[in-house]
Design an enzyme around this catalytic site. Structure first.
Site, mmCIF file in Angstrom:
data_model
loop_
_atom_site.group_PDB
_atom_site.id
_atom_site.type_symbol
_atom_site.label_atom_id
_atom_site.label_comp_id
_atom_site.label_asym_id
_atom_site.label_seq_id
_atom_site.Cartn_x
_atom_site.Cartn_y
_atom_site.Cartn_z
ATOM 1 N N LEU A 16 3.455 8.200 -4.771
ATOM 2 C CA LEU A 16 4.432 8.311 -3.683
ATOM 3 C C LEU A 16 4.039 7.503 -2.445
ATOM 4 O O LEU A 16 4.821 7.386 -1.512
ATOM 5 C CB LEU A 16 4.609 9.787 -3.289
ATOM 6 C CG LEU A 16 5.272 10.684 -4.333
ATOM 7 C CD1 LEU A 16 5.361 12.116 -3.820
ATOM 8 C CD2 LEU A 16 6.662 10.165 -4.688
ATOM 9 N N THR A 190 15.657 19.671 -3.037
ATOM 10 C CA THR A 190 14.470 20.032 -2.254
ATOM 11 C C THR A 190 13.515 20.956 -3.002
ATOM 12 O O THR A 190 12.394 21.183 -2.548
ATOM 13 C CB THR A 190 14.885 20.730 -0.944
ATOM 14 O OG1 THR A 190 15.511 21.989 -1.265
ATOM 15 C CG2 THR A 190 15.840 19.856 -0.157
ATOM 16 N N CYS A 382 -12.133 -16.793 -8.369
ATOM 17 C CA CYS A 382 -13.211 -16.231 -9.178
ATOM 18 C C CYS A 382 -13.158 -16.767 -10.608
ATOM 19 O O CYS A 382 -13.554 -17.903 -10.851
ATOM 20 C CB CYS A 382 -13.170 -14.703 -9.135
ATOM 21 S SG CYS A 382 -14.718 -13.935 -9.671
ATOM 22 N N HIS A 507 -13.340 -13.811 -3.535
ATOM 23 C CA HIS A 507 -12.008 -13.190 -3.541
ATOM 24 C C HIS A 507 -11.431 -13.199 -2.120
ATOM 25 O O HIS A 507 -11.542 -12.209 -1.386
ATOM 26 C CB HIS A 507 -12.090 -11.750 -4.061
ATOM 27 C CG HIS A 507 -12.327 -11.652 -5.529
ATOM 28 N ND1 HIS A 507 -11.298 -11.565 -6.443
ATOM 29 C CD2 HIS A 507 -13.473 -11.647 -6.247
ATOM 30 C CE1 HIS A 507 -11.802 -11.495 -7.659
ATOM 31 N NE2 HIS A 507 -13.123 -11.547 -7.570
ATOM 32 N N GLU A 509 -8.506 -12.869 -1.099
ATOM 33 C CA GLU A 509 -7.391 -11.938 -0.886
ATOM 34 C C GLU A 509 -7.810 -10.676 -0.138
ATOM 35 O O GLU A 509 -6.984 -10.034 0.522
ATOM 36 C CB GLU A 509 -6.748 -11.562 -2.225
ATOM 37 C CG GLU A 509 -7.607 -10.738 -3.173
ATOM 38 C CD GLU A 509 -8.432 -11.576 -4.132
ATOM 39 O OE1 GLU A 509 -8.803 -11.048 -5.206
ATOM 40 O OE2 GLU A 509 -8.721 -12.743 -3.798
#
Length: 533
Positions: A16, A190, A382, A507, A509
């Site tokens: 979620l 709900t 990599c 890496h 990122e």
């Protein structure tokens, strides 16, 4: 201890966005001038995700000090724009390993080891340790999994104990739940949230705030029903609707007033907040002027979370260029030298990310060959550097069978090899990990991107370019663009005659941020945009 605590739990279903919710709230509090630290409690028994299959767990995020952690720590760093330490990633495996080692050493003085108090006390010690780092005003703690899972019960019990051991105004519980929509009846339901809160109550926790994930707007009547049934104030039922980018979430939470409520609860002044730059950044992501298509060639493409930080870094770079980055997910197992044109002819740039093992590597090599010969901007990360070197030595130098000893121990040309200090080590937690320095070669694509002589980037690998073959490899067009100044290991390779061909051992990122893209990603998207034009 001065820090206050926010505990984020999840109910109904997994996935979620507890991590994004906690990180978004943390960003809002930091924007208001408060010091924030974050941590993740993962219920699984593995010591860390480093040896877990990406199909099961997704990306392994690497911290600056070299810890292999859950991908949510990547969200924490991107939203807070600050490094998160290895202490912020705690698993059941770590807790039990620590306790068992203590017991074997006689540290329990003959006591019977039990979940309560020994396991719960060890969990609390880990939380308090993070709450002492950098003296945060607020420590946000995310508990992985879903309330009701048997694995997470010790963590839930530990934070329940903490709430009883400290003043009430120092602790907030945020529960992230799902409000499903039944299309047949046209209703938002709900009841799942009510049942989830009831389960949480049975474990000793009354949530202060409900963050409700929903596909549809929650009107006042729905919110009143949730508030009444779950015993929370109406203004603490927070709508968290689906959005076009996760970077909208802080704006939605701010609109709902969550950060203001948290400040009031803790007795903090609600210092004026400026979200104008963040709002502009989100606007560029949602409605960009241009678009490029980037092929992401990997073997875990069926689960996009396996490349979470790469995807986010591409988005950040696209935002800088006011460009939507459309990712074309290409399964490297499907690629061959004969069919590669069918998959890559319509893309503006090609990226080969990290990975391990032999599966799909020939397809990655085919992608590198296509990018090199067709002059398409290429970015290797990599394993992507390994593939670039193997492709070049096979097809330019004529070294038939050139390979990495990770993939073929009997290769006649071991252009990528295991370093001596890596031989014989166990698999988990032994790679070259975390931040290492890289000295850049002037005039290269990389030096132009960074705009400085030396940088620090995070690593996660154990195989390197073979130093015994360096001189021959770099004598015919492929060039070294970056090197580790301490060990003289090659960090970046480039082809200067190519429009943009860069492969890195690290890496990049992991350090990209919304609004502050990592320089190599920024210039890769810039080159891809130029290629399209």
């Amino acid at each position: 201890m001065a820090s206050n605590f926010i505990f984020v739990t999840g109910g109904v279903v997994s996935g979620l966005g507890k991590g994004v919710t906690g990180a978004s709230l943390g960003m809002l509090l930091k924007k208001r001038g408060y010091r924030v630290n974050m941590m993740k409690l993962d219920p699984y028994l593995n010591v860390d995700p480093g040896t877990m299959n990406p199909f099961q767990h997704g990306e392994v995020f690497v911290t600056e000090n070299g810890a292999e952690t859950d991908l949510d720590l990547g969200h924490y760093e991107r939203y807070l724009d600050q490094p998160i330490s290895e202490n912020s990633s705690i698993t059941t495996g770590q807790i039990y390993s620590k306790l068992l080692a203590k017991e074997r050493a006689g540290g329990l003085h003959g006591s019977t080891m039990q979940v309560i108090p020994h396991v719960t006390d060890t969990i609390k010690e880990a939380i308090y340790k993070v709450a002492e780092e950098n003296a945060p005003d607020v420590t946000i703690v995310e508990i992985g999994g879903t309330v009701g899972d048997i694995e997470s019960l010790p963590f839930i019990e530990a934070i329940s104990q903490m709430s009883r051991e400290m003043a009430e105004e120092r602790c907030i519980f945020i529960h992230v739940t799902l409000i499903p929509y039944l299309k047949a009846s046209g209703e938002l339901k709900t009841k799942p949230t009510q049942h989830s809160v009831a389960k949480l109550l049975s474990l000793g926790i009354q949530p202060n705030v409900l963050v409700c994930r929903t596909e549809h707007h929650l009107d006042t009547a729905i919110k009143e029903k949730i508030a009444y049934a779950c015993a929370v104030p109406l203004d603490c039922v927070i709508e968290n609707n689906d959005c076009e980018t996760i970077y909208e979430v802080p704006l939605m939470l701010a609109k709902e007033g969550l950060d203001v409520w948290v400040c009031q609860y803790f007795g903090y002044p609600a210092v004026k907040i400026d979200l104008s730059e963040w709002t502009k950044m989100v606007g560029r992501l949602i409605a960009p002027e241009y678009q490029v298509s980037i092929a992401l060639v990997g073997k875990y493409v069926a689960l996009h979370d396996a490349y979470m930080s790469v995807v986010e870094a591409l988005k950040h770079a696209g935002g800088f260029h006011n460009t939507k980055v459309k990712i074309k997910w290409v399964d490297s197992e499907m690629l061959t030298m004969d069919n590669v044109d069918n998959y890559l002819a319509d893309v503006d740039g090609i990226l080969v990310p990290g990975g391990f093992g032999v599966r799909g590597v020939e397809g990655k090599i085919a992608a590198v060959h296509y990018a090199r010969t067709k002059k398409i901007p290429f970015f290797g990360i990599c394993l992507g550097l390994h593939m670039a070197v193997i492709e070049y030595t096979r097809h330019v130098l004529g070294w038939e069978g050139a390979n990495s000893t990770e993939l073929d121990v009997d290769t006649p040309y071991p252009v990528i090899d295991l370093m001596p200090d890596q031989a014989g080590l166990q698999i988990g937690g032994t790679m070259r990990m975390g931040a290492y320095e890289c000295q850049l070669v002037p005039g290269t694509f990389s030096a132009k991107a960074y705009g400085q002589a030396q940088v620090s980037e995070r690593h996660r690998h154990r195989y390197e370019l073979n130093p015994k073959l360096e001189q021959e490899i770099f004598a015919h067009g492929l060039k070294i663009a970056g090197i580790n100044p301490e060990r003289k290991l090659v960090e970046i390779v480039e082809i200067p005659e190519h429009p943009w061909f860069v492969a890195v051992q690290f890496h990049p990122e992991f350090i990209s941020r919304p609004g502050k893209p990592q320089p190599l990603f920024r210039d890769f998207i810039g080159a891809s945009l130029q290629n399209k034009k």
